[in-house]
Design an enzyme around this catalytic site. Structure first.
Site, PDB file in Angstrom:
ATOM      1  N   PHE A 141      20.125  15.102  -3.023  1.00 43.45           N
ATOM      2  CA  PHE A 141      19.601  16.458  -3.055  1.00 43.45           C
ATOM      3  C   PHE A 141      20.683  17.392  -2.542  1.00 43.45           C
ATOM      4  O   PHE A 141      21.042  17.365  -1.367  1.00 43.45           O
ATOM      5  CB  PHE A 141      18.335  16.630  -2.213  1.00 43.45           C
ATOM      6  CG  PHE A 141      17.781  18.027  -2.321  1.00 43.45           C
ATOM      7  CD1 PHE A 141      16.971  18.382  -3.387  1.00 43.45           C
ATOM      8  CD2 PHE A 141      18.100  19.002  -1.389  1.00 43.45           C
ATOM      9  CE1 PHE A 141      16.489  19.676  -3.522  1.00 43.45           C
ATOM     10  CE2 PHE A 141      17.626  20.301  -1.505  1.00 43.45           C
ATOM     11  CZ  PHE A 141      16.812  20.632  -2.583  1.00 43.45           C
ATOM     12  N   ASP A 226      28.213  16.659   2.137  1.00 41.45           N
ATOM     13  CA  ASP A 226      27.195  17.703   2.220  1.00 41.45           C
ATOM     14  C   ASP A 226      26.480  17.556   3.556  1.00 41.45           C
ATOM     15  O   ASP A 226      25.554  16.757   3.700  1.00 41.45           O
ATOM     16  CB  ASP A 226      26.225  17.564   1.047  1.00 41.45           C
ATOM     17  CG  ASP A 226      25.148  18.641   1.052  1.00 41.45           C
ATOM     18  OD1 ASP A 226      24.963  19.304   2.094  1.00 41.45           O
ATOM     19  OD2 ASP A 226      24.465  18.801   0.021  1.00 41.45           O
ATOM     20  N   LYS A 255      22.297  26.216   6.369  1.00 43.02           N
ATOM     21  CA  LYS A 255      21.075  26.129   7.165  1.00 43.02           C
ATOM     22  C   LYS A 255      21.281  26.590   8.608  1.00 43.02           C
ATOM     23  O   LYS A 255      21.261  27.773   8.897  1.00 43.02           O
ATOM     24  CB  LYS A 255      20.488  24.721   7.083  1.00 43.02           C
ATOM     25  CG  LYS A 255      19.961  24.364   5.685  1.00 43.02           C
ATOM     26  CD  LYS A 255      19.161  23.112   5.681  1.00 43.02           C
ATOM     27  CE  LYS A 255      18.725  22.704   4.283  1.00 43.02           C
ATOM     28  NZ  LYS A 255      17.774  23.635   3.650  1.00 43.02           N
TER      29      LYS A 255
END
Length: 400
Positions: A141, A226, A255
Site C-alpha cells: 500500500f 516507504d 503523515k
C-alpha cells in the site's frame, strides 16, 4: 435523530462513498484522547494511521502553526522563503539525508520517488529509454493515485481504474530470493514498506532487509523505503530501517511529519538520485510552503525533545505482550513492532469490525482491516497506565 446520526446521514447523502468509517463523529482531540459530539471520550488507538504520532493538537506544533499562519503561508516555489532551508537542514541532520524534495501527501512522495528513480535509471545507470523497471511487493500500500494503484494487488484498489502504466514487477513481501530473481539489467528501484501497514502490520523475517540491501548494492538498484507509516518513531526507532542497521537510497516520509496538522511529505535521498531533477521537470505549488515547513520543523523537534521515540521503544513490547496474554478463543495471533500492532482473529470470530464497534462502545477507537485483523497504533505519547486501561477493555471485548 441524534447529532451523530445527523452528521453521518449528511455525509452519506452528499459525499462519495469511498470510505466506510466507524459510526462515531469526533469533534475534539487532546493527546491520546478524542471526544465525540456528545462529549464521550475515547482512547485513540489508530492515530489517523500514524499521522498523529505526537498526539492530537500538540500545543507546541499548534503554536508554530499559528505563529507562521500570521506571517506567511504560501509563496509557491517561484520564490524562496525563510522556512524551507531550515526545514532541509533539520530533517537532513536528523535522518542523515543529503538531499530533500518536499511534497504534500504521502502518495505525492511515492510518485515523486518513482519519477526521480526512473530518470536516474536512464541518466546514471544507463537503462534504455522507457525500459526502466521498479520492483514492488504483493499486498503493498503506497497510496491511491493512478500510478500507484496500477501496481497494487488489492482488487478494490484496482478494479475499474485501468488501463495502468507499465514498468512494475510484483514479488512476495519478505522473500529475498524472489526479489533477487526479479532483478534484471533494467531494474532501477525496489519500492517497499519496512512493515506492511495496510496489509495488517505484516513484519518480514529477520535479515530480509539486510539481504535486500546487499542485493540492491550488488545490482545497482535504488532501495526505496516507504516509511510514511513506519517512520518518525512509530516502530521504536526514528526510521524502521534502523532495526536491521541498513540505509535506504531513498526514504519517503509523510503523515507524522506534520503531527497531524497539515499535509507534509518528503523524499529523502542523495545528489545522485534527486540531482537528476532539473527546473521545470517536477514540482508542487504547495510543496515546501512556509506554513508546512514551520509545522514540520516543530513536529520533528517535539518528537525528539519529548522522548517520544524512546517511549515507543520502551512500551512497544509491553502492549503486545499484554494483548497476547488475553485469554480468548477469538484471537489467533498478536504481532507488532514498537507501537505498530495488530490482532489477528480466527475467521470463526465473525470479523474484526464487530469487535471494533464493541471497543468503541467501551471507549477505545481501533480499526479493522482485511476482515479479520484489528490495527492498533496509539499516539507515541501514550503512558503505561493508559496501556493498562486499554488492556482491560481489550480483554473484556475479546474474551466476550
Amino acid at each position: 435523530m441524534t447529532l451523530t446520526e445527523e452528521l453521518i446521514a449528511l455525509e452519506s447523502s452528499l459525499g462519495a462513498h469511498n470510505y466506510k468509517p466507524l459510526d462515531v463523529a469526533l469533534v475534539r482531540g487532546d493527546g491520546v484522547y478524542v471526544y465525540d459530539v456528545d462529549g464521550k471520550r475515547y482512547l485513540d488507538c489508530l492515530s489517523a494511521y500514524s499521522a498523529v504520532n505526537q498526539g492530537h493538537c500538540h500545543p507546541r506544533i499548534l503554536q508554530a502553526m499559528i505563529d507562521q499562519a500570521r506571517k506567511l503561508t504560501l509563496t509557491s516555489r517561484a520564490f524562496h522563503n525563510d522556512q524551507l532551508g531550515h526545514f532541509y537542514q533539520e530533517i537532513a541532520e536528523l535522518t542523515g539525508a543529503h538531499k530533500v524534495l518536499p511534497m504534500n501527501t504521502g502518495a505525492e512522495a511515492v510518485e515523486s520517488a518513482i519519477k526521480a528513480v526512473r530518470k536516474w535509471g536512464y541518466e546514471v545507470k544507463g537503462v534504455e529509454k522507457d525500459r526502466a523497471e521498479i520492483i514492488v511487493c504483493s499486498n503493498n500500500f503506497h497510496g491511491r493515485t493512478m500510478g500507484i494503484v496500477g501496481f497494487s494487488t488489492d482488487p478494490d484498489a484496482r478494479a475499474g481504474f485501468g488501463p495502468f502504466a507499465p514498468g512494475f514487477k510484483i514479488v512476495p513481501f519478505g522473500d529475498a530470493e524472489a526479489f533477487e530473481r526479479a532483478i534484471t539489467p533494467n531494474t532501477v528501484g525496489f519500492l517497499v514498506e519496512p512493515i506492511q501497514g495496510e496489509a495488517g502490520v505484516i513484519i518480514p523475517p529477520a535479515g530480509y532487509f539486510t539481504r535486500v540491501r546487499e542485493l540492491c548494492t550488488q545490482h545497482n538498484v535504488t532501495l526505496i523505503l516507504d516509511e510514511i507509516q513506519t517512520g518518525l518513531g512509530r516502530t521504536g526507532k526514528l526510521l524502521a530501517e534502523q532495526h536491521e542497521g541498513i540505509e535506504a537510497d531513498v526514504t519517503l516520509l509523510g503523515k507524522a511529519l506534520s503531527g497531524g496538522f497539515y499535509p507534509v511529505s518528503a523524499v529523502l535521498s542523495n545528489s545522485e538520485v534527486l540531482g537528476v531533477l532539473q527546473p521545470g521537470q517536477h514540482g508542487s505549488t504547495f510543496g515546501g510552503n512556509p506554513l508546512a515547513c514551520a509545522v514540520a520543523r516543530m513536529a520533528l523537534k517535539v518528537l525528539v525533545d519529548e522522548g517520544m521515540i524512546e517511549n515507543a521503544a520502551a512500551l512497544g513490547p509491553y502492549f503486545p505482550d499484554g494483548l497476547a496474554g488475553i485469554k480468548s478463543n477469538h484471537v489467533k495471533s498478536v504481532r507488532g513492532r514498537g507501537l505498530m500492532l495488530a490482532i489477528d482473529l480466527h475467521p470463526e470470530a465473525g470479523g474484526a469490525r464487530q469487535f471494533c464497534y464493541a471497543l468503541r462502545d467501551k471507549g477505545i477507537l481501533a480499526k479493522d482491516t482485511h476482515t479479520n485483523t484489528i490495527r492498533i497504533a496509539p499516539p507515541l505519547v501514550i503512558t503505561k497506565q493508559q496501556i493498562d486501561d486499554a488492556l482491560e477493555v481489550f480483554s473484556s471485548v475479546l474474551a466476550a
